[in-house]
Design a protein around this motif. Structure first.
Motif, short mmCIF file in Angstrom:
data_model
loop_
_atom_site.label_atom_id
_atom_site.label_comp_id
_atom_site.label_asym_id
_atom_site.label_seq_id
_atom_site.Cartn_x
_atom_site.Cartn_y
_atom_site.Cartn_z
N PRO A 236 0.88 -1.21 0.05
CA PRO A 236 0.17 0.15 0.23
C PRO A 236 0.82 1.23 -0.01
N LEU A 237 2.01 1.34 0.61
CA LEU A 237 2.89 2.68 0.48
C LEU A 237 3.61 2.94 -0.69
N HIS A 238 3.42 1.84 -1.64
CA HIS A 238 3.82 2.01 -3.24
C HIS A 238 2.41 2.51 -3.83
N SER A 239 1.27 1.77 -3.63
CA SER A 239 -0.02 1.89 -4.46
C SER A 239 -0.81 3.02 -4.14
N SER A 240 -0.38 3.53 -2.97
CA SER A 240 -1.48 4.79 -2.77
C SER A 240 -1.36 5.89 -3.43
N HIS A 241 -0.29 6.17 -4.26
CA HIS A 241 -0.15 7.28 -5.11
C HIS A 241 -1.13 7.35 -6.32
N TYR A 242 -1.41 6.02 -6.60
CA TYR A 242 -2.30 6.06 -7.69
C TYR A 242 -3.62 6.53 -7.45
N PHE A 243 -3.85 6.43 -6.32
CA PHE A 243 -5.32 7.18 -5.81
C PHE A 243 -5.24 8.44 -5.39
N SER A 244 -3.94 8.95 -5.24
CA SER A 244 -3.77 10.38 -4.97
C SER A 244 -4.37 11.53 -5.77
N PRO A 245 -4.77 12.64 -5.14
CA PRO A 245 -5.04 13.55 -6.03
C PRO A 245 -3.78 14.55 -6.37
N ASP A 246 -2.80 14.07 -5.55
CA ASP A 246 -1.51 14.77 -5.71
C ASP A 246 -0.88 14.47 -7.17
N LEU A 247 -1.01 13.21 -7.57
CA LEU A 247 -0.57 12.73 -8.83
C LEU A 247 -1.68 13.33 -9.77
N ALA A 248 -2.71 13.49 -9.77
CA ALA A 248 -3.68 14.11 -10.67
C ALA A 248 -3.31 15.50 -10.80
N THR B 219 -1.23 3.70 9.43
CA THR B 219 -1.20 5.17 9.47
C THR B 219 -1.85 5.80 8.13
N ALA B 220 -1.17 5.23 7.03
CA ALA B 220 -1.73 5.72 5.77
C ALA B 220 -3.18 5.26 5.49
N LEU B 221 -3.66 4.33 5.83
CA LEU B 221 -5.04 3.85 5.66
C LEU B 221 -5.81 4.53 6.30
N ALA B 222 -5.33 5.04 7.78
CA ALA B 222 -6.41 5.60 8.52
C ALA B 222 -6.45 7.18 8.06
N ALA B 223 -5.62 7.47 7.20
CA ALA B 223 -5.44 8.72 6.75
C ALA B 223 -6.46 8.95 5.19
N GLY B 224 -6.96 7.71 5.03
CA GLY B 224 -7.40 7.82 3.76
C GLY B 224 -6.82 7.35 2.53
N ALA B 225 -5.94 6.53 2.63
CA ALA B 225 -5.08 6.39 1.28
C ALA B 225 -5.69 5.98 -0.04
N PHE B 226 -6.92 5.09 0.45
CA PHE B 226 -7.86 4.42 -0.57
C PHE B 226 -9.24 4.82 -0.48
N PRO B 227 -9.85 4.64 -1.34
CA PRO B 227 -11.58 4.89 -1.16
C PRO B 227 -11.86 3.53 -0.73
N ASP B 228 -13.06 4.00 0.07
CA ASP B 228 -13.47 2.94 0.93
C ASP B 228 -14.09 1.44 0.07
N ASP B 229 -14.73 1.80 -0.99
CA ASP B 229 -15.19 0.55 -1.70
C ASP B 229 -14.11 -0.18 -2.54
N VAL B 230 -13.03 0.15 -2.83
CA VAL B 230 -12.00 -0.47 -3.72
C VAL B 230 -11.96 -1.96 -3.62
N PHE B 231 -11.70 -2.41 -2.50
CA PHE B 231 -11.67 -3.88 -2.35
C PHE B 231 -12.57 -4.54 -1.45
N GLY B 232 -12.71 -6.05 -1.78
CA GLY B 232 -13.71 -6.65 -1.37
C GLY B 232 -14.65 -7.26 -2.56
N LYS B 233 -15.43 -8.14 -2.35
CA LYS B 233 -16.45 -8.88 -3.51
C LYS B 233 -17.15 -7.77 -3.92
N GLY B 234 -17.65 -6.87 -3.38
CA GLY B 234 -18.66 -5.75 -3.92
C GLY B 234 -20.11 -6.19 -4.05
#
Length: 288
Positions: A19-31, A273-288
């Protein structure tokens, strides 16, 4: 080969670091960084920053190395994205975005801590045993310089470990005769992959493609009528992860049991810490 590590130690370490690697793909900073270069499409940006280490490659190379994206989606953006920005500019933009993302998610005090410096040292030591052979994404990123700042050096090392494992994982998927969408469907069915909504929204596939992949997996006895894994499907996904572990054991064997345990401990604290700070949208993972 007999491992000196506890079972699945390398996988656990990878899972807490990834997750430390992949969080930037979901980051507004990258956009923000990509928009400044004229790259405003989210998919084009993802293809560009992840493949930029390989140079201005064509759509075929991106499809081959990323594996689970529709080639039609890739070809819609590659190689056109290289006309907006060079690979060198995109790599620099990615680095700025990663820096901003980690600062926002972890905070300045954490980034300047001895724990981050220690994690970077351990992760870089693990990468010493990674191999370039038949691992194109890893090999391309391994040619990039190691950043000076400890938190960026840590991200760089985690990226190398992530792409090294990922390249090996694709070989295992091919051996298991799972095509790109079948791999996604079966991973989602474990409850650990991306939800169908995110797969369809980001990978370029459509609902009929998903349905057809489910039908193929049912035909092999791997998926139930309700979309859950059968016993055979569960066993196959377990075998895939175990074989991926085997192909990826070298960096963790090199680091040693104590080093892997410590890197896992440090990585878990940072990722939590990163997850608690909202690194990923809540609905990304799981069976959906």
């Amino acid at each position: 080969m007999t491992s000196s590590l506890p079972p699945r130690a390398g996988r656990r370490c990878h899972n807490v670091l990834h997750p430390l690697h992949s969080s930037h793909y979901f980051s507004p900073d990258l956009a923000t960084e990509l928009a400044a270069l004229g790259v405003t499409n989210e998919r084009a940006g993802y293809f560009a920053v992840r493949s930029a280490a390989m140079g201005a490659v064509g759509a075929g190379t991106v499809t081959a190395t990323f594996y689970n994206f529709s080639h039609e989606l890739v070809a819609r953006h590659v190689p056109a994205v290289w006309r907006a920005a060079s690979p060198e500019d995109l790599l620099a933009a990615r680095a700025r975005a990663v820096d901003a993302t980690l600062r926002r998610l972890l905070g300045a005090d954490t980034l300047g801590s001895k724990e981050v410096a220690e994690a970077a040292e351990l992760a870089l030591r693990a990468t010493e045993a990674c191999v370039r052979t038949a691992r194109p994404l890893y090999a391309a990123h391994a040619d990039l310089p190691v950043p000076d700042a400890p938190h960026m050096a840590l991200w760089h090392a985690v990226t190398l470990l992530r792409e090294h494992r990922g390249d090996g994982h694709l070989a295992v998927l091919l051996d298991a005769e799972l095509d790109p969408l079948e791999a996604l469907v079966s991973h989602t069915a474990t409850g650990k992959g991306m939800t169908p909504r995110w797969v369809l929204g980001t990978r370029g596939w459509h609902r009929p493609d998903w349905t057809a992949a489910c039908d193929r997996l049912r035909g092999r006895g791997l998926l139930t009528a309700d979309g859950d894994l059968t016993e055979a499907g569960t066993a196959l996904r377990r075998e895939i992860e175990e074989e991926t572990d085997r192909l990826d054991r070298a960096p963790y064997e090199h680091l040693g049991a104590a080093g892997v345990a410590r890197l896992t401990e440090l990585g878990l604290a940072l990722t939590t810490t990163a997850l608690a700070a909202g690194a990923f949208p809540d609905d990304v993972f799981g069976k959906g």
